[in-house]
Every structure is written in C-alpha cells, then in structure tokens.
Write a protein that holds these residues in place. Structure first.
Motif, PDB file in Angstrom:
ATOM      1  N   PHE A  65      -2.759  18.301 -15.570  1.00  0.00           N
ATOM      2  CA  PHE A  65      -3.804  19.016 -15.463  1.00  0.00           C
ATOM      3  C   PHE A  65      -4.893  18.086 -16.377  1.00  0.00           C
ATOM      4  O   PHE A  65      -4.208  17.471 -16.894  1.00  0.00           O
ATOM      5  CB  PHE A  65      -4.089  20.583 -15.817  1.00  0.00           C
ATOM      6  N   GLN A  66      -6.102  18.527 -15.698  1.00  0.00           N
ATOM      7  CA  GLN A  66      -7.578  17.947 -16.224  1.00  0.00           C
ATOM      8  C   GLN A  66      -7.854  18.490 -17.745  1.00  0.00           C
ATOM      9  O   GLN A  66      -7.576  19.838 -17.685  1.00  0.00           O
ATOM     10  CB  GLN A  66      -9.023  17.822 -15.747  1.00  0.00           C
ATOM     11  N   GLY A 110      -8.379  28.952 -15.398  1.00  0.00           N
ATOM     12  CA  GLY A 110      -8.593  28.260 -14.066  1.00  0.00           C
ATOM     13  C   GLY A 110      -9.354  28.682 -13.147  1.00  0.00           C
ATOM     14  O   GLY A 110     -10.956  29.333 -13.638  1.00  0.00           O
ATOM     15  N   VAL A 111      -9.406  29.478 -12.209  1.00  0.00           N
ATOM     16  CA  VAL A 111     -10.656  29.962 -11.468  1.00  0.00           C
ATOM     17  C   VAL A 111     -10.020  31.084  -9.892  1.00  0.00           C
ATOM     18  O   VAL A 111      -8.744  30.256  -9.546  1.00  0.00           O
ATOM     19  CB  VAL A 111     -11.398  28.564 -10.269  1.00  0.00           C
ATOM     20  N   ALA A 116     -14.854  31.542 -12.909  1.00  0.00           N
ATOM     21  CA  ALA A 116     -13.793  31.265 -14.235  1.00  0.00           C
ATOM     22  C   ALA A 116     -13.393  31.226 -14.416  1.00  0.00           C
ATOM     23  O   ALA A 116     -14.221  33.090 -14.585  1.00  0.00           O
ATOM     24  CB  ALA A 116     -15.244  30.007 -14.935  1.00  0.00           C
ATOM     25  N   SER A 117     -12.191  31.428 -15.065  1.00  0.00           N
ATOM     26  CA  SER A 117     -11.349  32.267 -15.165  1.00  0.00           C
ATOM     27  C   SER A 117     -10.214  31.570 -16.095  1.00  0.00           C
ATOM     28  O   SER A 117      -9.600  31.303 -16.188  1.00  0.00           O
ATOM     29  CB  SER A 117     -10.298  33.711 -13.966  1.00  0.00           C
ATOM     30  N   LEU A 118      -9.801  32.501 -17.575  1.00  0.00           N
ATOM     31  CA  LEU A 118      -9.457  32.013 -18.508  1.00  0.00           C
ATOM     32  C   LEU A 118      -7.580  32.827 -18.213  1.00  0.00           C
ATOM     33  O   LEU A 118      -7.664  33.838 -17.652  1.00  0.00           O
ATOM     34  CB  LEU A 118      -9.715  33.324 -19.988  1.00  0.00           C
ATOM     35  N   VAL A 146     -11.722  21.680 -11.681  1.00  0.00           N
ATOM     36  CA  VAL A 146     -12.626  21.298 -12.578  1.00  0.00           C
ATOM     37  C   VAL A 146     -13.490  21.033 -12.254  1.00  0.00           C
ATOM     38  O   VAL A 146     -14.609  21.951 -13.252  1.00  0.00           O
ATOM     39  CB  VAL A 146     -11.953  20.130 -12.491  1.00  0.00           C
ATOM     40  N   GLU A 147     -14.040  21.701 -10.927  1.00  0.00           N
ATOM     41  CA  GLU A 147     -15.913  21.328 -10.737  1.00  0.00           C
ATOM     42  C   GLU A 147     -16.997  22.454 -10.629  1.00  0.00           C
ATOM     43  O   GLU A 147     -17.450  23.084 -11.357  1.00  0.00           O
ATOM     44  CB  GLU A 147     -16.566  20.999  -9.502  1.00  0.00           C
ATOM     45  N   ALA A 148     -15.689  23.613 -10.828  1.00  0.00           N
ATOM     46  CA  ALA A 148     -15.836  25.182 -11.117  1.00  0.00           C
ATOM     47  C   ALA A 148     -16.275  25.366 -12.055  1.00  0.00           C
ATOM     48  O   ALA A 148     -17.509  25.977 -12.444  1.00  0.00           O
ATOM     49  CB  ALA A 148     -15.287  26.035  -9.605  1.00  0.00           C
ATOM     50  N   VAL A 149     -15.045  25.433 -13.255  1.00  0.00           N
ATOM     51  CA  VAL A 149     -15.260  25.549 -14.184  1.00  0.00           C
ATOM     52  C   VAL A 149     -16.373  24.412 -15.197  1.00  0.00           C
ATOM     53  O   VAL A 149     -17.242  25.341 -16.019  1.00  0.00           O
ATOM     54  CB  VAL A 149     -14.066  25.119 -14.639  1.00  0.00           C
TER      55      VAL A 149
END
Length: 156
Positions: A65-66, A110-111, A116-118, A146-149
C-alpha cells in the motif's frame, strides 16, 4: 504508572466503564462503550507517553500500500458520528500500550462507494489525538484508492 486524579465522571457514563478505560485491561473483551466526546473519555492511568515521535509500522495485511499523511480528524470524520468514539476497552488498552512504547501500526484508509472510508484504526486515531495531541499521521492506502483519498481528505 502516571500519577493523576480522575476528573469527574461525565453525565451518562458509568463509573465502571470510566475506570475500565482509565486503568486498562488488555484481555479479550467483546464489550464496546460509546463516548459522546473525547472530553468524556478518561485519562490514561496506566501509561506515560514520553514522545510524540511515533514509529509507524505498516500492518502486514497492508504490504504494497502507499503511505499518505492524513489529518486524523478528517479520517475519523469518514465514519458515522455515533461510531467514532465507540470503543472496545481491550483494543484501547493495547493501543495505549503500543503508543507508550513509541510505536503503532498505521491506520488503513480505503474507499467505499466512491467515498474515502476508514477501514481500520479508529482506536489508534482517537488515542493519538487524545494522548499525543497529534493532528496528522501516516495511513496505509491501497494504490487504487490513493487519488480518491487525496482528493477527499485533508492530507499533509
């Protein structure tokens, strides 16, 4: 062990629950307690927090993961309000122990349904905010999210 006295127990919180959170118990438990605000939560009577320089470790499930530095409150705000301070005393105690030793696992963001969602880390986020007064921390994020978060949350 820190030496401090407990503030008055907030209205609507039982002394039993309050003391269980303050003193800590790392045994398995299926109990969950819901606090209204972070100020309603007791101080830690079990550990000192000698540093705000925490070693963040990526959970084994999040390899590849990033890492993204995210504002802790904005990450917590991805959860429904009544779930943000819904905590398990055994998990809470383990997180406080880890932080007192100068480390913790990164939370995982995550998404879900485009938002975006924890995914994991509510106890860590709340403890970092309450005991270390941290505002930002690294989060593990799947590469496809990554982009959505970044677009939806306050990042550092």
């Amino acid at each position: 062990m820190p030496t401090q006295t407990l503030p008055p127990v907030p209205d609507g919180v039982s002394m039993y629950f309050y003391m269980k959170f303050a003193a800590g118990n790392e045994t398995f438990g299926d109990e969950w307690y819901r606090f209204r605000t972070m100020n309603d939560m007791p101080p830690c009577l079990k550990h000192d927090y000698p540093t705000r320089d925490i070693e963040f470790r990526v959970p084994p499930i999040c390899k590849g993961f990033q890492l993204i530095t995210i504002d802790l409150q904005s990450a917590l705000d991805t959860m429904p309000p009544n779930e943000r301070l819904h905590l398990n005393p055994a998990r809470w105690s383990r997180v406080r122990r880890d932080l007192s030793e100068g480390w913790c696992y990164t939370p995982w963001m995550g998404v879900e349904q485009g938002k975006a969602s924890l995914t994991d880390g509510r106890h860590r986020i709340v403890a970092m905010m309450k005991f270390l007064q941290l505002e930002y921390a690294p989060f593990a994020v799947p590469l496809q999210h990554v982009e959505a978060v970044r677009a939806q949350l306050k990042t550092g």
